[in-house]
Design an enzyme around this catalytic site. Structure first.
Site, PDB file in Angstrom:
ATOM      1  CD  GLN A  28      -2.961  -0.800  -0.091  1.00 52.26           C
ATOM      2  OE1 GLN A  28      -3.220   0.329  -0.470  1.00 52.26           O
ATOM      3  NE2 GLN A  28      -3.474  -1.874  -0.685  1.00 52.26           N
ATOM      4  CB  SER A  29       4.236   1.915  -1.356  1.00 54.33           C
ATOM      5  OG  SER A  29       5.017   3.028  -1.687  1.00 54.33           O
TER       6      SER A  29
END
Length: 333
Positions: free
Chosen positions: A73-74
């Site tokens: 989920q960068s």
């Protein structure tokens, strides 16, 4: 006057500096928020400011593809994927973690932007990362491409220019609002935003304390990482810095690691409650990975009297709204 390297015009700036009046009334201190969650829509957040300089360097070197890395989920990877599509660059993302469910949040946007996704188990990822990045870059070379590798969060001597530049914008905000903040607070996860703000505040001559609220590693780690990014900046740009060459050596690095919670991308219930409270109190949405932890920590520090000298505090909202969706089940309504 400080000279800047080349940059691209990618972020929607300047972003607003907003006084959180109801929060301020409750805490008894003026809480201001620099709304860098508004640097774009799907391109929102702090990473876009860094990538203005990092991608300018990639294009200057004649690169046609980008390799970078982060968690599933960068925010950085999502911004890089979308900007790569905007600039006509192929993007390969080396991601920490595996998922067998439908893509959600930032990962969904990575796929929509056409990025090539490579997922690896969490265990051993940090140790293997240099070789994984090298492997991804070599595969691109075998395709006849010229790749440019960007580190986690675009946090290095190039990327930190984004928040050195942002301090000029903040200076105009402070003048307009007639404030001299005692503290400038932000989430620190890869260290680059903190490094840029710390350097920028020093170069502007401010007395404000720049404090990074750690969201993963401890104080010692971030002290070393921020210092390393500053040293990299110093060494890369000696010809631009002139008499400011020693700035990186003279900055005071401040990190608060009391609010990391269970670990990276994992938050206690108090953080989710804080996100909900701020959304209904001020109409501002944080996230459970970065800004929610950092803002919760700021509130707790104020309540504990550890910022008793403060009159005006600026919190830099670094974005991350898409990180709420994969953790939707943690919210209580």
């Amino acid at each position: 006057m400080l000279s800047f390297p080349s940059r691209l015009n990618l972020a929607q700036t300047p972003t607003p500096l907003q006084c959180l009046s109801r929060v301020s009334g409750e805490l008894g201190v003026n809480i201001w928020m620099k709304r860098d969650d508004l640097t774009g829509c799907t391109l929102s957040g702090n990473k876009v400011r860094k990538l203005e300089f990092t991608l300018a360097e990639a294009l200057a070197q004649g690169c046609d593809s980008i390799v970078t890395c982060g968690g599933l989920q960068s925010n950085h990877c999502r911004a890089t994927a979308l900007l790569g599509a905007q600039l006509g660059l192929k993007v390969v993302l080396v991601l920490r973690g595996e998922t067998y469910e439908a893509a959600d949040g930032n990962l969904l946007l990575d796929y929509l932007a056409g990025a090539e996704i490579k997922q690896y188990p969490v265990k051993g990822f940090a140790r293997s990362l240099p070789s994984l990045l090298d492997q991804a870059a070599e595969e691109l070379r075998q395709e006849g491409r010229k790749p440019f590798v960007i580190p986690t969060g675009a946090s290095d001597g190039i990327g930190i220019w984004g928040y050195i530049a942002a301090c000029k914008e903040l200076g105009a905000d402070f003048s307009r609002e007639r404030i001299v903040p005692s503290h400038i607070v932000m989430a620190t996860g890869s260290g680059g935003t903190q490094a840029g703000l710390t350097l920028g505040a020093y170069l502007q001559g401010w007395s404000s304390q720049v404090i990074g609220m750690a969201v993963c590693d401890d104080e010692a780690y971030f002290h070393d990482k921020v210092r390393a990014d500053m040293t990299d900046w110093q060494q890369r740009y000696q010809s631009l810095l002139g008499e400011k060459i020693r700035a990186a050596d003279e900055c005071n690095i401040l990190v608060n690691d009391r609010y990391i919670g269970p670990g990276y991308a994992k938050a206690d219930q108090e953080v989710f409650d804080t996100i909900s409270w701020l959304a209904r109190t001020e109409g501002v949405v944080l996230d459970p990975v970065y800004t929610g932890k950092a803002f919760y920590g700021l509130i707790e520090e104020v309540k504990a009297g550890r910022m008793s000298d403060a009159k005006d505090i600026v919190f830099v909202h670094t974005g991350g709204v898409f990180g709420n969706f994969p953790q939707r089940s943690e919210f209580s309504f």
